[in-house]
Design a protein around this motif. Sequence first.
Motif, PDB file in Angstrom:
ATOM      1  N   GLY A 162       0.876  -1.346   0.037  1.00 52.82           N
ATOM      2  CA  GLY A 162      -0.142  -0.019   0.104  1.00 52.82           C
ATOM      3  C   GLY A 162       0.898   1.187  -0.015  1.00 52.82           C
ATOM      4  O   GLY A 162       2.084   1.186   0.336  1.00 52.82           O
ATOM      5  N   LYS A 163       0.232   2.271  -0.618  1.00 50.85           N
ATOM      6  CA  LYS A 163       0.806   3.702  -0.586  1.00 50.85           C
ATOM      7  C   LYS A 163      -0.187   4.593   0.192  1.00 50.85           C
ATOM      8  O   LYS A 163      -1.279   4.438   0.309  1.00 50.85           O
ATOM      9  N   VAL A 164       0.465   5.705   0.526  1.00 48.69           N
ATOM     10  CA  VAL A 164      -0.351   6.871   0.863  1.00 48.69           C
ATOM     11  C   VAL A 164      -0.680   7.580  -0.323  1.00 48.69           C
ATOM     12  O   VAL A 164       0.360   8.248  -0.836  1.00 48.69           O
ATOM     13  N   ARG A 165      -1.817   8.131  -0.930  1.00 50.08           N
ATOM     14  CA  ARG A 165      -2.185   8.746  -2.065  1.00 50.08           C
ATOM     15  C   ARG A 165      -2.418  10.029  -1.613  1.00 50.08           C
ATOM     16  O   ARG A 165      -3.345  10.213  -0.762  1.00 50.08           O
ATOM     17  N   ILE A 166      -2.104  11.101  -2.183  1.00 44.95           N
ATOM     18  CA  ILE A 166      -2.304  12.619  -1.817  1.00 44.95           C
ATOM     19  C   ILE A 166      -2.645  13.142  -3.207  1.00 44.95           C
ATOM     20  O   ILE A 166      -2.337  12.940  -3.970  1.00 44.95           O
ATOM     21  N   MET A 183       7.366  19.469  -2.257  1.00 45.19           N
ATOM     22  CA  MET A 183       6.235  20.324  -2.069  1.00 45.19           C
ATOM     23  C   MET A 183       5.841  21.073  -3.155  1.00 45.19           C
ATOM     24  O   MET A 183       4.684  21.524  -3.390  1.00 45.19           O
ATOM     25  N   GLU A 184       6.815  21.371  -4.001  1.00 47.04           N
ATOM     26  CA  GLU A 184       6.421  21.960  -5.156  1.00 47.04           C
ATOM     27  C   GLU A 184       5.570  21.181  -6.118  1.00 47.04           C
ATOM     28  O   GLU A 184       4.657  21.844  -6.770  1.00 47.04           O
ATOM     29  N   ASP A 185       5.737  19.756  -6.151  1.00 41.47           N
ATOM     30  CA  ASP A 185       5.014  18.866  -7.029  1.00 41.47           C
ATOM     31  C   ASP A 185       3.696  18.904  -6.264  1.00 41.47           C
ATOM     32  O   ASP A 185       2.508  18.748  -6.978  1.00 41.47           O
ATOM     33  N   LEU A 186       3.513  18.913  -4.973  1.00 41.41           N
ATOM     34  CA  LEU A 186       2.313  18.848  -4.270  1.00 41.41           C
ATOM     35  C   LEU A 186       1.271  19.975  -4.489  1.00 41.41           C
ATOM     36  O   LEU A 186       0.075  20.032  -4.792  1.00 41.41           O
ATOM     37  N   LYS A 187       2.115  21.309  -4.710  1.00 38.69           N
ATOM     38  CA  LYS A 187       1.370  22.421  -5.329  1.00 38.69           C
ATOM     39  C   LYS A 187       0.549  22.346  -6.473  1.00 38.69           C
ATOM     40  O   LYS A 187      -0.412  22.946  -6.886  1.00 38.69           O
ATOM     41  N   LEU A 188       1.290  21.655  -7.605  1.00 38.06           N
ATOM     42  CA  LEU A 188       0.704  21.356  -8.924  1.00 38.06           C
ATOM     43  C   LEU A 188      -0.721  20.579  -8.820  1.00 38.06           C
ATOM     44  O   LEU A 188      -1.283  20.404  -9.695  1.00 38.06           O
ATOM     45  N   LEU A 189      -0.859  19.813  -7.608  1.00 31.89           N
ATOM     46  CA  LEU A 189      -1.980  19.123  -7.774  1.00 31.89           C
ATOM     47  C   LEU A 189      -3.281  19.663  -7.726  1.00 31.89           C
ATOM     48  O   LEU A 189      -4.327  19.350  -8.022  1.00 31.89           O
ATOM     49  N   GLY A 190      -3.027  21.141  -7.391  1.00 31.80           N
ATOM     50  CA  GLY A 190      -4.355  21.728  -7.333  1.00 31.80           C
ATOM     51  C   GLY A 190      -5.009  22.300  -8.871  1.00 31.80           C
ATOM     52  O   GLY A 190      -6.056  22.517  -9.135  1.00 31.80           O
ATOM     53  N   ASP A 191      -3.974  21.971  -9.785  1.00 28.46           N
ATOM     54  CA  ASP A 191      -4.430  22.012 -11.010  1.00 28.46           C
ATOM     55  C   ASP A 191      -5.106  21.149 -11.640  1.00 28.46           C
ATOM     56  O   ASP A 191      -5.793  21.308 -12.901  1.00 28.46           O
ATOM     57  N   ASP A 192      -5.257  19.933 -11.064  1.00 24.18           N
ATOM     58  CA  ASP A 192      -5.960  18.741 -11.611  1.00 24.18           C
ATOM     59  C   ASP A 192      -6.378  18.170 -10.617  1.00 24.18           C
ATOM     60  O   ASP A 192      -5.632  17.439  -9.967  1.00 24.18           O
ATOM     61  N   GLN A 240      -7.723  15.268 -10.629  1.00 22.96           N
ATOM     62  CA  GLN A 240      -7.611  13.863 -10.751  1.00 22.96           C
ATOM     63  C   GLN A 240      -6.197  13.329 -10.658  1.00 22.96           C
ATOM     64  O   GLN A 240      -5.731  12.429 -10.709  1.00 22.96           O
ATOM     65  N   SER A 241      -5.248  14.179 -10.240  1.00 21.09           N
ATOM     66  CA  SER A 241      -3.680  14.118 -10.048  1.00 21.09           C
ATOM     67  C   SER A 241      -3.331  13.499  -8.775  1.00 21.09           C
ATOM     68  O   SER A 241      -4.277  14.019  -7.886  1.00 21.09           O
ATOM     69  N   TYR A 242      -2.438  13.059  -8.712  1.00 23.09           N
ATOM     70  CA  TYR A 242      -1.919  12.508  -7.432  1.00 23.09           C
ATOM     71  C   TYR A 242      -0.471  12.306  -7.224  1.00 23.09           C
ATOM     72  O   TYR A 242       0.393  12.256  -8.182  1.00 23.09           O
ATOM     73  N   GLU A 243       0.057  12.258  -5.817  1.00 22.63           N
ATOM     74  CA  GLU A 243       1.319  11.780  -5.524  1.00 22.63           C
ATOM     75  C   GLU A 243       1.190  10.603  -4.610  1.00 22.63           C
ATOM     76  O   GLU A 243       0.503  10.544  -3.773  1.00 22.63           O
ATOM     77  N   ASP A 244       1.717   9.525  -4.847  1.00 24.79           N
ATOM     78  CA  ASP A 244       2.070   8.387  -3.944  1.00 24.79           C
ATOM     79  C   ASP A 244       3.418   8.372  -3.074  1.00 24.79           C
ATOM     80  O   ASP A 244       4.387   8.836  -3.580  1.00 24.79           O
ATOM     81  N   THR A 245       3.233   7.993  -1.908  1.00 24.14           N
ATOM     82  CA  THR A 245       4.511   8.007  -0.847  1.00 24.14           C
ATOM     83  C   THR A 245       4.248   6.795  -0.109  1.00 24.14           C
ATOM     84  O   THR A 245       3.084   6.205   0.210  1.00 24.14           O
ATOM     85  N   SER A 246       5.465   5.977   0.212  1.00 26.23           N
ATOM     86  CA  SER A 246       5.314   4.598   0.935  1.00 26.23           C
ATOM     87  C   SER A 246       5.508   4.951   2.474  1.00 26.23           C
ATOM     88  O   SER A 246       5.980   4.055   3.020  1.00 26.23           O
ATOM     89  N   GLU A 247       5.150   6.160   2.872  1.00 30.14           N
ATOM     90  CA  GLU A 247       5.348   6.694   4.417  1.00 30.14           C
ATOM     91  C   GLU A 247       4.454   5.765   5.221  1.00 30.14           C
ATOM     92  O   GLU A 247       3.495   6.680   5.766  1.00 30.14           O
TER      93      GLU A 247
END
Length: 460
Positions: free
Chosen positions: A319-323, A427-436, A438-445
Amino acid sequence: MGRELEDFEDFDLETFELPPEFYHSTQRGDESPKPERFGIDLSTPPLSSIALIASRENETDMSAWHIIRKDEKHGNGFYVNVPNATFDVILTAGHNLVEKEEQYCSNIRILNDPLTGSDIAVTPEMIRVCQRYFEDPDELNAIYDYGVILLKRDRKFRIRGFGFNLMLGITPLPGENTDFAEDEEKDLLHERDVYVSGYTPADLPTDNPPRRSEGKCIRTNVHQLQYKADTVQGMSGGPVWIGFRGVETVVAIHNYGAANDGQGNRGSRLNLNVWRNIFEWVGVGWHGKSLHFRGPPTYTTHLYLPQTYDRNSAISNEGKVRIGKPGPVETLFDIVPVAAKPKAKEVDASYGFLLRPNAGSLSAKSPLNWVRWSPKRNTVSLTRFFDARCEVRIPQLIVQPGKPFAIQAQDDDSWKQVRMDMKRPNMEDLKLLGDDPQSYEDTSEISFVPLTKDKLFELK
């Protein structure tokens, strides 16, 4: 006498080996004892087994005469500890409750109820029976011959009854489909001693404990157990049980004698399908829910698990943490009770997370994927094989449904708490999530930490 004392003084506990003739009857070969498998042999809890009696209409065609004779039929039932239920739950054989197609027996009574000391009338609204058997009550449908009686009682006076554990109701997968080398390959109940308890008409009134017999479980399959424990007419609906994890744990509902010479008496196995029916009748569990971590309010964070995986491929089942903002939610669970001890209260019961396919609710053809919680590996993953690593406690969710809660997993003799974080993504990548959206980032934390008072999760 002196020689016996001398032998005792020379005794070395660390090198002592128990002679095979003193092995437990279920111990095989030279394997070491496993307490979780061997359990203990205790007397049936006196408050768990009950006797039932009902009126039955026997129709006899005598030329121009049509005689309806009222008879009584006797059966058994037993209390089982279904956590978080608003009823006392009595399991029994379906034929103790059904007279003919889609018709319940009349005048069903629980004799000498252990709480009140008097008989209890059972009305149709208190009864649930497996639909397949209710529509066609025939011995050919023996595997569906089960039902429940639901007693509405003050929760302060609940009769919790037998314990249960889903691990004992699931047949092992073929060797090629197990996830790890240490996964079991044999049915836990095969060749194990089981007990059958119940009253017969000759035992009435039920002032004494029910009779009990013991015998090997000689055949196991997904829906039915066969066993050599002796039974007599009138014991249908009684519990088939074993000692497991030190307590009385029910594994089947006795409903028929042997079909042929040399075969065993038969009982409907308490497998996942049976328990899901019972949980639906009682109204426990959560269905079609996603598991969200209470992270920064700017983002949505939830547990993501792959819908399909291949143990021989590079695709991980972890599993991953999906953001996201909010991001797609593709991982939904059914969360159901999987284990409870006889006297355990709601907060001490164990639950399992069962992955739902993307298409919606589970069907008979859907592969079963359980969530496995592994504190030693700091991973949450999918498995088709249910074992103790699939059991977790969610006490706050039981006490305060709809409120944030913690998930606790056992790590040897201690308990750990599941935690998720989102510190690694840029954090810069996370800021881009607001543009779409349906976009996301996964982390294994994902990690397991000592128990705290933090309530980190929500169901949505």
